[in-house]
Write a protein that holds these residues in place. Structure first.
Motif, PDB file in Angstrom:
ATOM      1  N   ASP A 162       0.816  -1.215   0.000  1.00  0.00           N
ATOM      2  CA  ASP A 162       0.000   0.000   0.000  1.00  0.00           C
ATOM      3  C   ASP A 162       0.852   1.268   0.000  1.00  0.00           C
ATOM      4  O   ASP A 162       0.436   2.307  -0.537  1.00  0.00           O
ATOM      5  CB  ASP A 162      -0.934   0.016   1.214  1.00  0.00           C
ATOM      6  CG  ASP A 162      -2.039  -1.011   1.106  1.00  0.00           C
ATOM      7  OD1 ASP A 162      -2.292  -1.486  -0.019  1.00  0.00           O
ATOM      8  OD2 ASP A 162      -2.642  -1.359   2.143  1.00  0.00           O
ATOM      9  N   ASN A 163       2.027   1.225   0.615  1.00  0.00           N
ATOM     10  CA  ASN A 163       2.857   2.423   0.755  1.00  0.00           C
ATOM     11  C   ASN A 163       3.956   2.541  -0.297  1.00  0.00           C
ATOM     12  O   ASN A 163       4.635   3.572  -0.343  1.00  0.00           O
ATOM     13  CB  ASN A 163       3.502   2.454   2.148  1.00  0.00           C
ATOM     14  CG  ASN A 163       2.517   2.769   3.245  1.00  0.00           C
ATOM     15  OD1 ASN A 163       2.300   3.929   3.586  1.00  0.00           O
ATOM     16  ND2 ASN A 163       1.900   1.736   3.802  1.00  0.00           N
ATOM     17  N   LEU A 164       4.116   1.516  -1.108  1.00  0.00           N
ATOM     18  CA  LEU A 164       5.204   1.530  -2.086  1.00  0.00           C
ATOM     19  C   LEU A 164       5.043   2.651  -3.105  1.00  0.00           C
ATOM     20  O   LEU A 164       6.026   3.243  -3.557  1.00  0.00           O
ATOM     21  CB  LEU A 164       5.281   0.171  -2.798  1.00  0.00           C
ATOM     22  CG  LEU A 164       6.454  -0.042  -3.754  1.00  0.00           C
ATOM     23  CD1 LEU A 164       7.778   0.073  -2.999  1.00  0.00           C
ATOM     24  CD2 LEU A 164       6.351  -1.416  -4.421  1.00  0.00           C
ATOM     25  N   ALA A 165       3.808   2.959  -3.493  1.00  0.00           N
ATOM     26  CA  ALA A 165       3.562   3.970  -4.524  1.00  0.00           C
ATOM     27  C   ALA A 165       3.539   5.386  -3.964  1.00  0.00           C
ATOM     28  O   ALA A 165       3.423   6.344  -4.739  1.00  0.00           O
ATOM     29  CB  ALA A 165       2.247   3.673  -5.241  1.00  0.00           C
ATOM     30  N   ARG A 166       3.641   5.552  -2.664  1.00  0.00           N
ATOM     31  CA  ARG A 166       3.621   6.885  -2.065  1.00  0.00           C
ATOM     32  C   ARG A 166       5.041   7.444  -2.033  1.00  0.00           C
ATOM     33  O   ARG A 166       5.927   6.863  -1.407  1.00  0.00           O
ATOM     34  CB  ARG A 166       3.056   6.819  -0.652  1.00  0.00           C
ATOM     35  CG  ARG A 166       1.627   6.303  -0.588  1.00  0.00           C
ATOM     36  CD  ARG A 166       1.129   6.234   0.838  1.00  0.00           C
ATOM     37  NE  ARG A 166      -0.224   5.687   0.901  1.00  0.00           N
ATOM     38  CZ  ARG A 166      -0.879   5.461   2.038  1.00  0.00           C
ATOM     39  NH1 ARG A 166      -0.307   5.759   3.195  1.00  0.00           N
ATOM     40  NH2 ARG A 166      -2.097   4.956   2.006  1.00  0.00           N
ATOM     41  N   PRO A 167       5.282   8.570  -2.697  1.00  0.00           N
ATOM     42  CA  PRO A 167       6.657   9.098  -2.785  1.00  0.00           C
ATOM     43  C   PRO A 167       7.288   9.376  -1.428  1.00  0.00           C
ATOM     44  O   PRO A 167       8.484   9.148  -1.249  1.00  0.00           O
ATOM     45  CB  PRO A 167       6.467  10.397  -3.592  1.00  0.00           C
ATOM     46  CG  PRO A 167       5.179  10.218  -4.314  1.00  0.00           C
ATOM     47  CD  PRO A 167       4.318   9.391  -3.430  1.00  0.00           C
ATOM     48  N   ASP A 168       6.490   9.857  -0.461  1.00  0.00           N
ATOM     49  CA  ASP A 168       7.064  10.203   0.834  1.00  0.00           C
ATOM     50  C   ASP A 168       7.359   8.975   1.692  1.00  0.00           C
ATOM     51  O   ASP A 168       8.025   9.083   2.722  1.00  0.00           O
ATOM     52  CB  ASP A 168       6.124  11.144   1.594  1.00  0.00           C
ATOM     53  CG  ASP A 168       4.752  10.516   1.814  1.00  0.00           C
ATOM     54  OD1 ASP A 168       4.334   9.704   0.962  1.00  0.00           O
ATOM     55  OD2 ASP A 168       4.112  10.824   2.840  1.00  0.00           O
ATOM     56  N   GLN A 169       6.863   7.810   1.291  1.00  0.00           N
ATOM     57  CA  GLN A 169       7.071   6.587   2.073  1.00  0.00           C
ATOM     58  C   GLN A 169       8.134   5.682   1.473  1.00  0.00           C
ATOM     59  O   GLN A 169       8.440   4.627   2.032  1.00  0.00           O
ATOM     60  CB  GLN A 169       5.756   5.803   2.181  1.00  0.00           C
ATOM     61  CG  GLN A 169       4.683   6.476   3.023  1.00  0.00           C
ATOM     62  CD  GLN A 169       5.026   6.481   4.494  1.00  0.00           C
ATOM     63  OE1 GLN A 169       5.745   7.362   4.963  1.00  0.00           O
ATOM     64  NE2 GLN A 169       4.531   5.515   5.229  1.00  0.00           N
ATOM     65  N   GLY A 170       8.688   6.054   0.320  1.00  0.00           N
ATOM     66  CA  GLY A 170       9.662   5.211  -0.359  1.00  0.00           C
ATOM     67  C   GLY A 170      10.840   4.796   0.511  1.00  0.00           C
ATOM     68  O   GLY A 170      11.157   3.603   0.619  1.00  0.00           O
ATOM     69  N   PRO A 171      11.530   5.724   1.182  1.00  0.00           N
ATOM     70  CA  PRO A 171      12.674   5.329   2.033  1.00  0.00           C
ATOM     71  C   PRO A 171      12.272   4.416   3.179  1.00  0.00           C
ATOM     72  O   PRO A 171      13.020   3.506   3.552  1.00  0.00           O
ATOM     73  CB  PRO A 171      13.198   6.677   2.544  1.00  0.00           C
ATOM     74  CG  PRO A 171      12.717   7.682   1.561  1.00  0.00           C
ATOM     75  CD  PRO A 171      11.388   7.187   1.097  1.00  0.00           C
ATOM     76  N   ILE A 172      11.085   4.658   3.761  1.00  0.00           N
ATOM     77  CA  ILE A 172      10.639   3.809   4.877  1.00  0.00           C
ATOM     78  C   ILE A 172      10.341   2.394   4.383  1.00  0.00           C
ATOM     79  O   ILE A 172      10.624   1.414   5.076  1.00  0.00           O
ATOM     80  CB  ILE A 172       9.408   4.441   5.552  1.00  0.00           C
ATOM     81  CG1 ILE A 172       9.791   5.784   6.163  1.00  0.00           C
ATOM     82  CG2 ILE A 172       8.826   3.512   6.609  1.00  0.00           C
ATOM     83  CD1 ILE A 172       8.653   6.515   6.835  1.00  0.00           C
ATOM     84  N   VAL A 173       9.775   2.290   3.182  1.00  0.00           N
ATOM     85  CA  VAL A 173       9.539   0.970   2.595  1.00  0.00           C
ATOM     86  C   VAL A 173      10.863   0.240   2.392  1.00  0.00           C
ATOM     87  O   VAL A 173      10.965  -0.972   2.630  1.00  0.00           O
ATOM     88  CB  VAL A 173       8.776   1.103   1.263  1.00  0.00           C
ATOM     89  CG1 VAL A 173       8.740  -0.230   0.528  1.00  0.00           C
ATOM     90  CG2 VAL A 173       7.365   1.610   1.509  1.00  0.00           C
ATOM     91  N   ASP A 174      11.901   0.962   1.975  1.00  0.00           N
ATOM     92  CA  ASP A 174      13.228   0.354   1.834  1.00  0.00           C
ATOM     93  C   ASP A 174      13.742  -0.164   3.169  1.00  0.00           C
ATOM     94  O   ASP A 174      14.356  -1.234   3.252  1.00  0.00           O
ATOM     95  CB  ASP A 174      14.222   1.372   1.268  1.00  0.00           C
ATOM     96  CG  ASP A 174      14.179   1.444  -0.247  1.00  0.00           C
ATOM     97  OD1 ASP A 174      13.769   0.451  -0.859  1.00  0.00           O
ATOM     98  OD2 ASP A 174      14.551   2.483  -0.803  1.00  0.00           O
TER      99      ASP A 174
END
Length: 267
Positions: free
Chosen positions: A229-241
């Motif tokens: 769900d958060n992968l496509a959100r630009p502001d969540q990209g580093p947290i997904v990593d």
């Protein structure tokens, strides 16, 4: 079999290429989790641990992790009980349809996840919804258990097939009843295979996303669903990593332990 020098070099290069295809993307995820930039640009503009701190402060992430742990432990518990019982039934007894039962137990792991998910969704709507049981953690645990049972069954059944029944027969001859024979003779012999199956079942459940999508309710979100769900959100990209990097590290532990436990049997 003797191989020529050229064949050995070719095999080593093929092995190195195969390992690179698997592990270079994982290494990129690990490095990107320390990227100071918010983007996925390569090479990193700098190194920082701020995204790890930000990930820990994500309330939804912690709740998703807790849900995944509960689902994994629940599915593993069911798989250990049912998979072990099925393994003993198939390997220790002869009955009509034994091979068919073995095939049906293994089949869920071979089926595409989307097929299993659709089938479980339809079954839950038909059986559980009229009883007032909605989609949620319970349906996720049951859905994961359907394929986790296979892992435990395969591990325990393989060990039982290599275990001669003479020790159990000797225990019975010496006056031990069925439970004593199981506790003091059979269980120690299959314990490592059982533990390895449980570890693999938990790892399989923890990262499952396809079946979870069809069996989770609106308020139930596991860690893989949170990542998706958060992968496509630009502001969540580093947290997904960061979450992906953490999962890579955590996945090594059960796989390594299961491999060591399985290797003990072969020595």
């Amino acid at each position: 079999m003797e191989l020529s020098r050229g064949a050995r070099v070719a095999l080593r290069l093929a092995m190195a290429l195969g390992l690179a295809v698997i592990y270079v993307p994982l290494a990129l995820v690990l490095v990107n989790s320390f990227n100071a930039s918010r983007s996925f640009a390569w090479p990193p503009s700098g190194l920082s641990t701020r995204w790890w701190t930000a990930a820990w402060q994500e309330t939804g992430l912690r709740e998703a992790l807790y849900t995944s742990l509960k689902a994994g432990l629940g599915a593993t518990a069911i798989a250990v009980v049912l998979g072990t019982m099925a393994a003993f039934a198939v390997t220790r007894y002869r009955f009509f349809g034994r091979q068919a039962v073995s095939f049906l137990l293994i089949l869920p792991l071979a089926l595409p996840g989307i097929v299993t998910g659709i089938a479980l969704n339809a079954a839950f709507r038909t059986v559980l919804t009229p009883l007032g049981i909605g989609f949620g953690l319970f349906t996720v645990v049951v859905g994961h258990a359907t394929f986790c049972i296979v892992v435990v069954f395969n591990n325990v059944a393989a060990r039982l097939r290599r275990l001669a029944p003479t020790a159990e027969e000797a225990s019975a001859d010496l006056g031990a009843h069925t439970f004593q024979t199981f506790w003091y003779v059979t269980l120690p012999a299959v314990r490592s295979a059982l533990f390895a199956g449980a570890l693999l079942a938990f790892a399989l459940s923890f990262d499952e996303i396809v079946v979870t999508t069809f069996t989770a309710g609106p308020g139930t979100q596991t860690l893989p669903l949170w990542i998706f769900d958060n992968l496509a959100r630009p502001d969540q990209g580093p947290i997904v990593d960061v979450v992906a990097a953490l999962l890579i590290v955590l996945s090594i532990v059960p796989v390594y332990l299961a491999q060591r436990l399985s290797g003990e049997v072969l020595r």
